[in-house]
Design a protein around this motif. Sequence first.
Motif, PDB file in Angstrom:
ATOM      1  N   UNK A   1       0.840  -1.178   0.000  1.00 53.96           N
ATOM      2  CA  UNK A   1       0.000   0.000   0.000  1.00 53.96           C
ATOM      3  C   UNK A   1       0.884   1.240   0.000  1.00 53.96           C
ATOM      4  N   UNK A   2       0.614   2.124  -0.888  1.00 56.32           N
ATOM      5  CA  UNK A   2       1.360   3.362  -1.028  1.00 56.32           C
ATOM      6  C   UNK A   2       0.741   4.426  -0.113  1.00 56.32           C
ATOM      7  N   UNK A   3       1.545   4.988   0.801  1.00 56.26           N
ATOM      8  CA  UNK A   3       1.032   5.990   1.736  1.00 56.26           C
ATOM      9  C   UNK A   3       0.539   7.240   1.018  1.00 56.26           C
TER      10      UNK A   3
ATOM     11  N   UNK B   1      -9.350   1.452  -0.227  1.00 53.73           N
ATOM     12  CA  UNK B   1      -8.360   2.185  -1.017  1.00 53.73           C
ATOM     13  C   UNK B   1      -7.386   1.164  -1.580  1.00 53.73           C
ATOM     14  N   UNK B   2      -7.300   1.105  -2.889  1.00 50.16           N
ATOM     15  CA  UNK B   2      -6.391   0.179  -3.571  1.00 50.16           C
ATOM     16  C   UNK B   2      -6.542  -1.252  -3.060  1.00 50.16           C
ATOM     17  N   UNK B   3      -7.781  -1.687  -2.829  1.00 54.13           N
ATOM     18  CA  UNK B   3      -8.044  -3.059  -2.397  1.00 54.13           C
ATOM     19  C   UNK B   3      -7.872  -3.310  -0.915  1.00 54.13           C
ATOM     20  N   UNK B   4      -7.479  -2.316  -0.144  1.00 60.82           N
ATOM     21  CA  UNK B   4      -7.300  -2.483   1.294  1.00 60.82           C
ATOM     22  C   UNK B   4      -8.436  -1.764   2.022  1.00 60.82           C
TER      23      UNK B   4
ATOM     24  N   UNK C   1      -9.545  13.960  10.568  1.00 62.50           N
ATOM     25  CA  UNK C   1      -9.959  12.950   9.597  1.00 62.50           C
ATOM     26  C   UNK C   1      -8.937  11.826   9.698  1.00 62.50           C
ATOM     27  N   UNK C   2      -9.405  10.624  10.069  1.00 62.84           N
ATOM     28  CA  UNK C   2      -8.494   9.510  10.300  1.00 62.84           C
ATOM     29  C   UNK C   2      -8.908   8.296   9.478  1.00 62.84           C
ATOM     30  N   UNK C   3      -7.921   7.642   8.891  1.00 63.34           N
ATOM     31  CA  UNK C   3      -8.092   6.339   8.252  1.00 63.34           C
ATOM     32  C   UNK C   3      -7.213   5.359   9.019  1.00 63.34           C
ATOM     33  N   UNK C   4      -7.777   4.219   9.387  1.00 60.73           N
ATOM     34  CA  UNK C   4      -7.032   3.240  10.185  1.00 60.73           C
ATOM     35  C   UNK C   4      -7.205   1.847   9.607  1.00 60.73           C
TER      36      UNK C   4
END
Length: 93
Positions: free
Chosen positions: A1-3, A32-35, A54-57
């Motif tokens: 996964x690309x940050x 996002x990108x399959x994850x 705004x958080x993605x975990x």
Amino acid sequence: MNESSIYAKLEFLRDQFINGKLIPCVDIKLEIDGQIFTQNVWLEPHELGNVVVVMLATNKLFISNKYCLGLIQANDGTNELLSNEQLWEIGIP
């Protein structure tokens, strides 16, 4: 996964919040990108107004990764964009 993909999505979500198209939310699933990520958006009180986070975990068996961007919505109506590091400096998350 690309940050960079993760932070691009965070920037998009933050812009959506600024434009009134995103409201605070808890544990929304997002791909996002399959994850799969969990999206959370919340407000914290701040001396200048409110801090919007705004958080993605991602949560795996032994590892949890959290990516955040934010902004300060000042009482005078201005917005100051915050990086992940700036959020850490003020104790979030």
